[in-house]
Design a protein around this motif. Structure first.
Motif, PDB file in Angstrom:
ATOM      1  N   GLY A 100      14.587  13.466  19.847  1.00  0.00           N
ATOM      2  CA  GLY A 100      14.930  12.655  18.684  1.00  0.00           C
ATOM      3  C   GLY A 100      13.840  12.669  17.634  1.00  0.00           C
ATOM      4  O   GLY A 100      14.120  12.755  16.431  1.00  0.00           O
ATOM      5  N   SER A 159      13.910  15.902  15.763  1.00  0.00           N
ATOM      6  CA  SER A 159      15.039  15.940  14.829  1.00  0.00           C
ATOM      7  C   SER A 159      14.725  15.189  13.546  1.00  0.00           C
ATOM      8  O   SER A 159      15.090  15.622  12.450  1.00  0.00           O
ATOM      9  CB  SER A 159      16.291  15.334  15.480  1.00  0.00           C
ATOM     10  OG  SER A 159      16.695  16.088  16.595  1.00  0.00           O
ATOM     11  N   VAL A 160      14.040  14.051  13.686  1.00  0.00           N
ATOM     12  CA  VAL A 160      13.735  13.233  12.511  1.00  0.00           C
ATOM     13  C   VAL A 160      12.607  13.832  11.702  1.00  0.00           C
ATOM     14  O   VAL A 160      12.681  13.966  10.485  1.00  0.00           O
ATOM     15  CB  VAL A 160      13.391  11.786  12.935  1.00  0.00           C
ATOM     16  CG1 VAL A 160      12.899  10.986  11.729  1.00  0.00           C
ATOM     17  CG2 VAL A 160      14.610  11.109  13.536  1.00  0.00           C
ATOM     18  N   SER A 203      20.519   7.813  19.593  1.00  0.00           N
ATOM     19  CA  SER A 203      21.680   8.390  18.907  1.00  0.00           C
ATOM     20  C   SER A 203      21.448   9.867  18.611  1.00  0.00           C
ATOM     21  O   SER A 203      22.365  10.694  18.741  1.00  0.00           O
ATOM     22  CB  SER A 203      21.958   7.630  17.609  1.00  0.00           C
ATOM     23  OG  SER A 203      22.283   6.279  17.859  1.00  0.00           O
ATOM     24  N   LEU A 204      20.222  10.205  18.234  1.00  0.00           N
ATOM     25  CA  LEU A 204      19.889  11.601  17.964  1.00  0.00           C
ATOM     26  C   LEU A 204      19.949  12.448  19.238  1.00  0.00           C
ATOM     27  O   LEU A 204      20.291  13.630  19.196  1.00  0.00           O
ATOM     28  CB  LEU A 204      18.503  11.695  17.317  1.00  0.00           C
ATOM     29  CG  LEU A 204      18.420  11.183  15.877  1.00  0.00           C
ATOM     30  CD1 LEU A 204      16.971  11.107  15.420  1.00  0.00           C
ATOM     31  CD2 LEU A 204      19.226  12.067  14.944  1.00  0.00           C
ATOM     32  N   THR A 233      22.216  15.682  19.795  1.00  0.00           N
ATOM     33  CA  THR A 233      21.603  16.938  20.233  1.00  0.00           C
ATOM     34  C   THR A 233      22.391  17.542  21.395  1.00  0.00           C
ATOM     35  O   THR A 233      22.581  18.764  21.466  1.00  0.00           O
ATOM     36  CB  THR A 233      20.147  16.699  20.657  1.00  0.00           C
ATOM     37  OG1 THR A 233      19.410  16.161  19.560  1.00  0.00           O
ATOM     38  CG2 THR A 233      19.495  18.000  21.109  1.00  0.00           C
TER      39      THR A 233
END
Length: 400
Positions: free
Chosen positions: A267, A270-271, A317-318, A322
């Motif tokens: 996560g 991703s951010v 959530s990420l 994924t």
């Protein structure tokens, strides 16, 4: 929950484990090692520890350390096998439909932790909305890439500041600063050397090896789905397993929960869109230093439930997305009924299972159940034609 499992500051040992992982993988895999939640319920069961908000740390961990040492040896053995013979046989057990299911299951299972933090009180709900909203707005609308890459940190600070201001104005509960005030500035980690080997504890811990293998293979595929350039991550899966095994070994010696490639790390990647292993190495060194800074641990512990819930909701959530991305990238056909079952049933069980499944000495949480079920369902439903093709591929792999 983890405070009931860990006797020593995990920050210090997570940094050490990540440095070891960096060396073992040759700095090729962008992963920060963190405490594995997959084994937490088993450890609590072995130590007969019931965690409450006011309970002390769990000191009955000698048998857990012995079991983790055996697990580390078994894990390292599998890792060395993968290094020498490749990972084709892993694909036989855990293809993209399975690994995507496992990663999605992890994210959805963890989301319930966030939900509990978010709904502790109406005020915590407001704080989680403010925190999560800040993170998302910063990651999308921040004027510079540098600010977007630290959106998690900035969102946490904003949520903490809002909570503190509201508490000072009697709009909501005040943040408890007593732990920060009473904590010393510096404190060296202590190590429990009284390791015991108990056959029942070892029997409860060893099945987690399958969960670790599946989770970390999924993590590697998830990282590859995020990083679209460079060499395939699966090229380094054997080294990654060995780095994870050494992280477990450090846990068995240090008295902490095992450190493996962290789901939350996906996560964060991703951010932030920061994929440099060197950056993660510096973060690990910084974590080792912070491990001696007791005030920092107290500050982190003081983060209110609502603020932490907002942060983790974004991260988890990420992770879910994924896992779904693994399915999309590998073009999984959900018109095939087999894929519907393999990708659906384990995910649903992981979502709703918030208490461990206990069958005698065998105990698994929702993530563990989803992992085993994904693997078993795939083998049961794959069909005779795929069985023949897979055996042919595996034989060819060993010949090469």
């Amino acid at each position: 929950m983890f405070s009931g499992v860990i006797i020593l500051p995990s920050l210090f040992f997570s940094g050490v484990s990540t440095i070891v992982f960096f060396v073992v993988t040759g700095g090729r895999v962008p992963a920060y090692l963190g405490c594995s939640g997959s084994i937490a319920s088993v450890i609590l069961s072995i130590t007969n520890y019931n965690y409450t908000a006011t309970s002390g740390l769990n000191s009955n961990i000698s048998q857990v350390q012995g079991a983790l040492l055996i697990l580390s040896i078994a894990y390292a053995t599998v890792a060395i096998f993968v290094i020498f013979f490749g990972c084709k046989w892993l694909e036989f057990f855990m293809p993209p439909i399975v690994t995507g299911s496992i990663i999605t299951s992890i994210g959805l299972h963890l989301c319930f932790i966030s939900y509990g933090q978010i709904t502790t009180s109406p005020f915590d709900t407001y704080m989680s909305v403010a925190t999560a909203g800040s993170i998302m707005l910063i990651s999308v609308y921040a004027p510079t890439n540098a600010m977007r890459r630290i959106s998690l940190l900035l969102g946490t600070i904003i949520g903490y500041a809002i909570h503190a201001i509201c508490g000072s104005k009697n709009i909501g509960p005040s943040i408890n600063y007593s732990g920060i005030v009473s904590s010393p500035w510096f404190r060296a980690p202590e190590i429990n050397y009284q390791i015991e080997f108990d056959s029942q504890s070892i029997g409860m811990v060893l099945p987690i090896l399958v969960v670790f293998l599946a989770e970390n293979l999924g993590h590697m595929k998830a990282i590859q789905s995020i990083i679209t350039t460079g060499p395939p991550m699966l090229k380094y899966i054997g080294r990654a397993y060995l780095g994870d095994a050494l992280g477990c070994l450090i846990a068995s010696v240090g008295g902490t929960i095992p450190f493996t490639t962290y789901a939350e790390n996906i996560g964060v990647l991703s951010v932030t869109q920061v994929f440099s292993p060197l950056v993660i190495l510096f973060a690990a060194i910084f974590a080792v230093l912070l491990g001696f800074f007791a005030k920092f641990s107290a500050i982190v512990k003081s983060i209110p439930s609502g603020v932490l819930g907002g942060v983790t909701l974004v991260l988890y959530s990420l992770i879910v997305i994924t896992g779904i991305r693994i399915w999309v990238v590998n073009k999984i056909d959900f018109n095939d009924t087999r894929n519907v079952f393999i990708g659906g049933v384990p995910v649903i069980l992981a979502t709703v299972m918030q208490t461990p499944l206990v069958l005698g000495n065998f105990q698994l949480d929702g993530i563990g159940v989803a992992t085993f079920l994904s693997i078993i369902l795939y083998q049961l439903l794959r069909g005779f034609d795929e069985w023949k093709q897979c055996f042919s591929d595996i034989r060819q792999s060993f010949r090469n």
